[in-house]
Design an enzyme around this catalytic site. Structure first.
Site, PDB file in Angstrom:
ATOM      1  N   LYS A 116      -9.641   6.912  -0.053  1.00  0.00           N
ATOM      2  CA  LYS A 116      -9.257   6.469   1.283  1.00  0.00           C
ATOM      3  C   LYS A 116      -9.571   7.491   2.372  1.00  0.00           C
ATOM      4  O   LYS A 116      -9.930   7.128   3.491  1.00  0.00           O
ATOM      5  CB  LYS A 116      -7.766   6.116   1.294  1.00  0.00           C
ATOM      6  N   GLU A 200      -0.352   8.379   6.891  1.00  0.00           N
ATOM      7  CA  GLU A 200      -0.701   7.505   8.000  1.00  0.00           C
ATOM      8  C   GLU A 200       0.527   7.225   8.861  1.00  0.00           C
ATOM      9  O   GLU A 200       1.656   7.202   8.354  1.00  0.00           O
ATOM     10  CB  GLU A 200      -1.209   6.139   7.499  1.00  0.00           C
ATOM     11  N   HIS A 235       5.016  -3.647  -0.662  1.00  0.00           N
ATOM     12  CA  HIS A 235       3.586  -3.434  -0.389  1.00  0.00           C
ATOM     13  C   HIS A 235       2.674  -4.290  -1.269  1.00  0.00           C
ATOM     14  O   HIS A 235       1.456  -4.095  -1.258  1.00  0.00           O
ATOM     15  CB  HIS A 235       3.206  -1.956  -0.536  1.00  0.00           C
ATOM     16  N   ARG A 297     -14.448  -5.169  -4.478  1.00  0.00           N
ATOM     17  CA  ARG A 297     -14.336  -6.122  -5.582  1.00  0.00           C
ATOM     18  C   ARG A 297     -13.930  -7.469  -5.008  1.00  0.00           C
ATOM     19  O   ARG A 297     -13.714  -7.612  -3.800  1.00  0.00           O
ATOM     20  CB  ARG A 297     -13.263  -5.653  -6.564  1.00  0.00           C
TER      21      ARG A 297
END
Length: 615
Positions: A116, A200, A235, A297
């Site tokens: 990430k 973040e 999440h 994917r």
């Protein structure tokens, strides 16, 4: 075109790929672990190969065995599905090096987007807006804590190699940071073999918007519009829809163009998803939507995109992998109607959504929706894999038509004795905020108990059950329609209840023993005649902490003789790819401890016993 294909996966996605491959005349090969020897995907494939024991790390995650199975069966290509090895660049390269066709993006593209922090840096260079945060190499707790303090709470700790909601923790205050970081790293190391994280800024009114992209080997990249995946629990996505509610044409054009740029920046080939986070406090606006990550994917929620575009994304994957150009240009793609998907999990909402495992004695999702599943009636739900047992998808001319159809399909879902979240999904779909699309990713956590289904059937349903027993009809599943008269004592999954009986009851499929299956609002109960049996039994002794499901102990937080307080974490259990903390029921001392890290335990196993501290 490919002539034979090995699917390096299991469950519903393996069945989904097999269906399209068969329609294209492609021979299919399944792989399976011990737990999946009798699984649906094994029987649907033209051939199947055993690849190891039940734990995924000893079977579905062993790339060498999968490649060997492809060689052994003469398979020309390998499709990884999603999860497992689907985003493992080393495995993709090994497939290619073995002379096989990899149905997925180039390994370099997977590497570019798989971490990430590196992906965000690349997106910044490509002019794609990203969420404020820390992407640095210094992974010391001190540096991460200071960066979080500088960003300002709440923040999100995310595993660099994460995905699927794993390795992610929200931190609301500085004093929580160290514990959350430790938990996140432990889960990341277990799930991905990499405990690095990034920080973040946590958006307080977030919408999760993602764009389906597709590239071919001839340099073409298109998008197939957006999906909204804002309904999440811990999440993990629960309900997804396409297109996104409230998305105007200008914002759609902006976000989809950014997604195409993101894919082009890594020379992307195949199906991929660019995920964005949107600050929806003032609606969806192009200047308040930021790149989060790319999934290299096929996504779990790909059916909603298929439903609104008329495209078979698996077919596109196979054609692109064969070297063909994309079947359609961008100007040939358009949105038609609305689609919504719900993920049906084998879990018990009444018990904190703990996974539910075992035999599916009854499993019927009806014929009024698109059903993607890898299980069937009489099959087993295993503790070794993800608890999702089906995806239920509906299409409508507009959002309300699709929503009503999905709620109706789930209301009639028969799943027993395994518990499911069908009733929870119905309540979410019928909630006024969902109906009006007043959504963000905190919706489920915020509504809490309001989304939990009833613990027992309604009086009307119990009256219908009573009518069956009074009239001495064959015991069977039923729907509702009787009028009250005679009081009848019964048991609903062992809980004493009463109903009033008169009139005829609607028949259905019989079940074993003295009982009927009652399905109402997505919940299924076994209703049986009441018989006094003395002690109900099965209750744990006072202070005994039992394993709520089969799983693996990954952390023991106390020692024998320790003093503990109510709510203090004692043991952390891992089951079905999720962590579950077991806590003290009251203040006391640890009288017995029968758990150690790495230990496999069965359901009902006593792990800790707490003795109450006498006043």
């Amino acid at each position: 075109m490919l002539t034979s294909l090995l699917i390096a996966n299991r469950g519903e996605i393996a069945c989904r790929i097999i269906r399209t491959a068969r329609a294209m005349g492609i021979r299919t090969v399944a792989v399976y672990s011990d737990a999946d020897a009798n699984a649906l995907h094994v029987r649907q494939a033209d051939e199947a190969v055993h690849i190891g024991p039940s734990p995924a790390r000893e079977s579905y995650l062993v790339g060498e065995r999968i490649i060997a199975a492809a060689k052994e069966t003469g398979a020309e290509a390998i499709h990884p599905g999603y999860g497992f090895l689907s985003e493992n660049a080393d495995f993709a390269q090994a497939v290619i090096d073995a002379g096989l066709v990899w149905v997925g993006p180039n390994p370099d593209s997977i590497r570019a987007m798989g971490l990430k922090d590196a992906a965000k840096a690349r997106m910044i260079a490509a002019g794609v807006p990203v969420t404020p945060g820390y992407l640095g190499d210094d992974q010391s707790p001190e540096r991460l804590r200071s960066e979080a303090d500088a960003i300002g709470y709440p923040v999100l700790i995310k595993a660099v190699a994460g995905g699927g909601g794993k390795g992610m923790r929200r931190v609301d205050a500085a004093q929580q940071f160290d514990d959350m970081l430790q938990s996140c790293r432990r889960e990341a190391a277990s799930s991905f073999g990499d405990d690095r994280v990034l920080i973040e800024k946590y958006i307080l009114s977030p919408r999760h918007i993602e764009v389906q992209v597709f590239g071919d080997k001839h340099g073409q990249v298109v998008h197939l519009f957006e999906r909204d995946c804002s309904l999440q629990r811990r999440h993990q996505k629960v309900i997804e829809e396409a297109p996104a509610p409230g998305m105007d044409d200008s914002t759609r054009e902006n976000i989809c163009a950014a997604a195409v740029r993101a894919a082009q920046a890594v020379n992307y080939v195949g199906a991929g998803t660019i995920e964005f986070i949107a600050d929806a406090s003032d609606g969806l606006r192009a200047d308040r939507i930021w790149f989060m990550e790319m999934n290299t994917r096929l996504q779990v929620e790909h059916p909603v995109t298929e439903e609104i575009t008329g495209v078979d994304l698996v077919e596109w994957q196979l054609r692109v992998a064969s070297g063909e150009p994309l079947p359609k240009r961008q100007d040939e793609l358009a949105i038609d109607g609305w689609a919504i998907e719900a993920r049906l999990y084998a879990e018990d909402p009444a018990k904190g959504f703990l996974p539910s495992v075992g035999r599916l004695d009854a499993f019927d999702l009806g014929d009024d929706a698109r059903i993607e599943t890898g299980v069937e009636q009489g099959g087993e739900v295993s503790p070794f894999y993800d608890p999702m047992i089906a995806k239920v998808v509906t299409w409508g001319e507009d959002r309300e038509e699709a929503r009503e159809a999905l709620a109706a399909a789930l209301e009639g879902a028969v799943v027993w004795p395994i518990r499911s979240n069908a009733g929870f999904l119905v309540r979410a779909l019928d909630h006024p905020a969902f109906v009006t699309a007043d959504l963000d990713t905190g919706f489920i956590a915020r509504e809490g108990d309001a989304l939990l289904p009833e613990a027992l059937p309604s009086a009307e349903a119990l009256n219908e059950a009573a009518a069956l027993f009074v009239q001495d009809q064959p015991l069977a599943g039923f729907r509702l329609n009787a009028a009250p008269c005679t009081r009848v004592r019964m048991l609903a999954d062992g809980v004493p209840v009463e109903g009033e009986a008169s009139g005829a009851a609607d028949g259905g499929e019989p079940v074993d023993g003295d009982g009927v299956l009652l399905t109402e609002g997505g919940q299924t109960w076994r209703i049986a005649p009441y018989r006094a049996t003395g002690s109900a039994g099965g209750a744990a002794a006072d202070g005994a902490i039992l394993s709520p499901m089969p799983g693996r102990v990954i952390a023991v937080e106390v020692a024998a003789g320790d003093t503990v307080t109510k709510g203090q974490k004692l043991v952390t259990l891992e089951a079905m790819k999720m962590e579950h903390g077991l806590t003290a029921p009251f203040d006391g001392t640890v009288a017995e401890l029968d758990a150690e890290a790495g230990q496999q335990v069965g359901e009902g196993r006593m792990l800790v016993r707490i003795e109450r501290i006498e006043a």
